[in-house]
Design a protein around this motif. Structure first.
Motif, PDB file in Angstrom:
ATOM      1  N   ASP A  17     -19.418 -38.347  92.725  1.00  0.00           N
ATOM      2  CA  ASP A  17     -19.597 -36.961  93.173  1.00  0.00           C
ATOM      3  C   ASP A  17     -18.487 -36.620  94.156  1.00  0.00           C
ATOM      4  OD1 ASP A  17     -21.912 -36.701  91.672  1.00  0.00           O
ATOM      5  OD2 ASP A  17     -23.252 -37.054  93.370  1.00  0.00           O
ATOM      6  N   GLU A  18     -17.989 -35.398  94.077  1.00  0.00           N
ATOM      7  CA  GLU A  18     -16.793 -35.040  94.844  1.00  0.00           C
ATOM      8  C   GLU A  18     -16.958 -33.702  95.547  1.00  0.00           C
ATOM      9  OE1 GLU A  18     -12.857 -36.158  93.107  1.00  0.00           O
ATOM     10  OE2 GLU A  18     -12.593 -33.986  93.057  1.00  0.00           O
ATOM     11  N   ILE A  19     -16.324 -33.590  96.705  1.00  0.00           N
ATOM     12  CA  ILE A  19     -16.214 -32.342  97.442  1.00  0.00           C
ATOM     13  C   ILE A  19     -14.761 -32.230  97.886  1.00  0.00           C
ATOM     14  CG2 ILE A  19     -16.866 -33.403  99.646  1.00  0.00           C
ATOM     15  CD1 ILE A  19     -18.223 -30.698 100.324  1.00  0.00           C
ATOM     16  N   GLY A  37      -9.597 -33.578  96.919  1.00  0.00           N
ATOM     17  CA  GLY A  37     -10.991 -34.009  96.909  1.00  0.00           C
ATOM     18  C   GLY A  37     -11.215 -35.406  97.446  1.00  0.00           C
ATOM     19  N   ILE A  38     -12.455 -35.628  97.867  1.00  0.00           N
ATOM     20  CA  ILE A  38     -12.914 -36.963  98.262  1.00  0.00           C
ATOM     21  C   ILE A  38     -14.237 -37.195  97.543  1.00  0.00           C
ATOM     22  CG2 ILE A  38     -14.036 -36.051 100.361  1.00  0.00           C
ATOM     23  CD1 ILE A  38     -12.492 -39.472 100.461  1.00  0.00           C
ATOM     24  N   ASN A  39     -14.359 -38.357  96.909  1.00  0.00           N
ATOM     25  CA  ASN A  39     -15.647 -38.629  96.260  1.00  0.00           C
ATOM     26  C   ASN A  39     -16.515 -39.480  97.181  1.00  0.00           C
ATOM     27  OD1 ASN A  39     -15.062 -41.387  95.790  1.00  0.00           O
ATOM     28  ND2 ASN A  39     -14.450 -41.033  93.674  1.00  0.00           N
ATOM     29  N   CYS A  40     -17.754 -39.642  96.806  1.00  0.00           N
ATOM     30  CA  CYS A  40     -18.720 -40.340  97.653  1.00  0.00           C
ATOM     31  C   CYS A  40     -18.370 -41.822  97.813  1.00  0.00           C
ATOM     32  CB  CYS A  40     -20.120 -40.172  97.071  1.00  0.00           C
ATOM     33  SG  CYS A  40     -21.413 -40.392  98.290  1.00  0.00           S
ATOM     34  N   GLY A  41     -17.571 -42.346  96.914  1.00  0.00           N
ATOM     35  CA  GLY A  41     -17.118 -43.725  97.025  1.00  0.00           C
ATOM     36  C   GLY A  41     -15.902 -43.894  97.925  1.00  0.00           C
ATOM     37  N   GLY A  42     -15.331 -42.766  98.409  1.00  0.00           N
ATOM     38  CA  GLY A  42     -14.210 -42.834  99.344  1.00  0.00           C
ATOM     39  C   GLY A  42     -12.834 -42.700  98.715  1.00  0.00           C
ATOM     40  N   TYR A 106     -14.749 -26.745  97.037  1.00  0.00           N
ATOM     41  CA  TYR A 106     -15.373 -26.933  95.723  1.00  0.00           C
ATOM     42  C   TYR A 106     -16.255 -28.168  95.772  1.00  0.00           C
ATOM     43  CZ  TYR A 106     -12.224 -30.796  94.570  1.00  0.00           C
ATOM     44  OH  TYR A 106     -11.562 -32.003  94.563  1.00  0.00           O
ATOM     45  N   THR A 107     -17.213 -28.219  94.868  1.00  0.00           N
ATOM     46  CA  THR A 107     -18.028 -29.409  94.679  1.00  0.00           C
ATOM     47  C   THR A 107     -17.972 -29.786  93.206  1.00  0.00           C
ATOM     48  OG1 THR A 107     -20.032 -28.107  94.325  1.00  0.00           O
ATOM     49  CG2 THR A 107     -19.609 -28.875  96.573  1.00  0.00           C
ATOM     50  N   ALA A 108     -18.060 -31.064  92.930  1.00  0.00           N
ATOM     51  CA  ALA A 108     -18.056 -31.572  91.553  1.00  0.00           C
ATOM     52  C   ALA A 108     -19.119 -32.664  91.466  1.00  0.00           C
ATOM     53  CB  ALA A 108     -16.678 -32.109  91.183  1.00  0.00           C
ATOM     54  N   PRO A 109     -20.366 -32.280  91.152  1.00  0.00           N
ATOM     55  CA  PRO A 109     -21.456 -33.265  91.067  1.00  0.00           C
ATOM     56  C   PRO A 109     -21.444 -33.974  89.716  1.00  0.00           C
ATOM     57  CG  PRO A 109     -22.315 -31.055  90.763  1.00  0.00           C
ATOM     58  CD  PRO A 109     -20.839 -30.917  91.010  1.00  0.00           C
TER      59      PRO A 109
END
Length: 126
Positions: A17-19, A37-42, A106-109
């Protein structure tokens, strides 16, 4: 030239998931623009339009949870773009001034409806 900063917290998410920050988008429909962007995994990623340009691992400085604020910043200056997370330089690339356009977040779920973020602020200085 300018700086865009966004402060946010990951409340829940899956690893991909990214923001992020969108800049120089000519419209909302095309998907064109510069994405930071940065995803939840870093993993930090820069995209130009829909193509990945470069990635860097920032998992060591990414914070999770409501009480932990993260700050993404994009600085465009002297022909370079610097993309930072929590004050730590993540990616730097050469930059040619592009067309004006929309800016924002932006968000990218990518997960199964797992992305929940709290955006505290977004500031733009041009």
């Amino acid at each position: 030239e300018g700086i865009v900063e966004m402060s946010f917290s990951f409340l829940s998410c899956s690893e991909n998931d990214e923001i992020g920050i969108l800049m120089q988008s000519p419209d909302y429909e095309s998907g064109n623009g510069l994405y930071f962007g940065i995803n939840c995994g870093g993993i930090m990623t820069i995209y130009r339009n829909t193509e990945k340009v470069i990635q860097a691992d920032a998992s060591a400085v990414l914070k999770h949870g409501m009480e932990n604020k993260n700050t993404l910043s994009v600085q465009m200056n002297d022909g370079k773009i610097q993309f930072n997370l929590n004050g730590v330089k993540g990616i730097e690339i050469a930059y040619e001034a592009g067309a004006d356009g929309y800016s924002g977040f932006y968000t990218a779920p990518y997960g199964m409806n797992t992305l929940r973020v709290m955006i505290q602020s977004i500031e733009m200085f041009y």
